[in-house]
Design an enzyme around this catalytic site. Structure first.
Site, PDB file in Angstrom:
ATOM      1  N   LYS A 159       0.846  -1.213   0.000  1.00 35.68           N
ATOM      2  CA  LYS A 159       0.000   0.000   0.000  1.00 35.68           C
ATOM      3  C   LYS A 159       0.877   1.258   0.000  1.00 35.68           C
ATOM      4  O   LYS A 159       0.657   2.174  -0.788  1.00 35.68           O
ATOM      5  CB  LYS A 159      -0.939   0.006   1.223  1.00 35.68           C
ATOM      6  N   ARG A 186     -10.083   0.241   9.007  1.00 35.94           N
ATOM      7  CA  ARG A 186      -9.559  -1.088   9.264  1.00 35.94           C
ATOM      8  C   ARG A 186     -10.511  -1.937  10.092  1.00 35.94           C
ATOM      9  O   ARG A 186     -10.194  -3.085  10.415  1.00 35.94           O
ATOM     10  CB  ARG A 186      -8.279  -0.928  10.062  1.00 35.94           C
ATOM     11  N   ARG A 197      11.579  -5.429   5.031  1.00 42.33           N
ATOM     12  CA  ARG A 197      11.334  -3.998   4.749  1.00 42.33           C
ATOM     13  C   ARG A 197      12.306  -3.106   5.529  1.00 42.33           C
ATOM     14  O   ARG A 197      12.609  -3.354   6.695  1.00 42.33           O
ATOM     15  CB  ARG A 197       9.909  -3.618   5.134  1.00 42.33           C
ATOM     16  N   ARG A 252      11.066  -1.095  11.064  1.00 39.73           N
ATOM     17  CA  ARG A 252       9.953  -0.787  11.967  1.00 39.73           C
ATOM     18  C   ARG A 252       9.902  -1.793  13.114  1.00 39.73           C
ATOM     19  O   ARG A 252      10.178  -2.971  12.930  1.00 39.73           O
ATOM     20  CB  ARG A 252       8.632  -0.838  11.175  1.00 39.73           C
ATOM     21  N   ARG A 312      -0.626  -9.265  13.004  1.00 42.22           N
ATOM     22  CA  ARG A 312      -1.197  -8.257  12.100  1.00 42.22           C
ATOM     23  C   ARG A 312      -2.032  -8.917  11.002  1.00 42.22           C
ATOM     24  O   ARG A 312      -3.101  -8.429  10.628  1.00 42.22           O
ATOM     25  CB  ARG A 312      -0.075  -7.403  11.493  1.00 42.22           C
TER      26      ARG A 312
END
Ligand code: AP5
Length: 209
Positions: free
Chosen positions: A13, A89, A128, A156, A167
């Protein structure tokens, strides 16, 4: 254009939002994840509350997130349109958004769902890396950073395999039930998120046209 970028954690996203902004520079990018991480960095009351939920891979309570987005949508840069990334969400968030849009006399044009199978997500998340100076998103394998900035990249806190599981579970239990809400309004466009980011970007543009 007013749209929602929807999809599981690590679907791309943020990556696709950056590409969409190059083609639609007049619209604002509203990422609740980015807004919450900024609040954590700044040590605000919201940031302190959000931090422990985020680290564990849990959702931040609806009331906090809804207020954040509704206030943000009132800023002038949203007048020409916006792209919501990571919001809504939950069903209550979608209902709150609907009410806020109705009060403002505006409506959504598209809900783009970037689809990536669960088995590809852990690799995307754990590899990431973010550039704290520019916000650019990289991946150690799929989108390696230029050598001269590699040392300043950060990972992160919620990009662990363990938080990723949680998640993903939240995405399936809390977030996918939002889709029928928008399917009923004929707004949902499904896009295959597997392939090079440039290929996914082309599919998204096709879905929007
Ligand atoms: P948020 O920041 O929104 O995280 P997320 O939805 O889990 O999504 P990600 O940012 O992890 O992934 P992405 O889809 O943007 O993928 P990206 O482009 O980076 O939220 C974080 C937390 O904040 C939540 O867990 C929650 O606690 C809280 N929160 C946020 N919003 C909330 C809300 N509304 N309500 C309650 N709580 C909320 O790509 C991932 C990686 O894959 C990158 O390394 C990238 O380079 C790579 N990649 C991208 N595209 C491709 C491709 N096509 N092929 C290969 N690799 C790719």
């Amino acid at each position: 254009m007013r749209m929602i970028l929807f999809g599981p954690p690590g679907a791309g996203k943020g990556t696709q939002a950056a590409r969409l902004l190059e083609r639609h520079p007049d619209i604002a990018h509203l990422s609740t994840g980015d807004m919450l991480r900024a609040a954590v960095r700044e040590g605000t009351d919201l940031g302190k509350l959000a931090d422990r939920h985020m680290k564990a891979g849990d959702l931040v309570p609806d009331s906090l997130v809804v207020d954040l987005v509704v206030e943000r949508m009132k800023r002038p840069d949203c007048e020409a349109g916006f792209m919501l990334d990571g919001f809504p969400r939950t069903v209550p968030q979608a209902e709150a958004l609907d009410e806020a849009l109705a009060r403002a006399g505006i409506s959504l044009d598209h809900v783009v769902v970037i689809e990536v199978p669960d088995e590809l997500i852990v690799d995307r998340i754990t590899g990431r890396r973010m550039d704290p100076d520019t916000g650019a998103i990289y991946h150690t394998k799929f989108s390696p950073p230029p050598a001269e900035i590699a040392d300043r990249l950060v990972q992160r806190k919620d990009d662990t395999a363990e938080a990723c599981k949680s998640r993903l579970a939240k995405y399936h239990s809390e977030t996918t039930p939002v889709l029928p809400f928008y399917e009923g309004q004929g707004l949902v466009r499904h896009v295959d998120g597997v392939g090079a980011p440039v290929e996914v970007a082309v599919r998204i543009e096709e879905a929007l046209s």
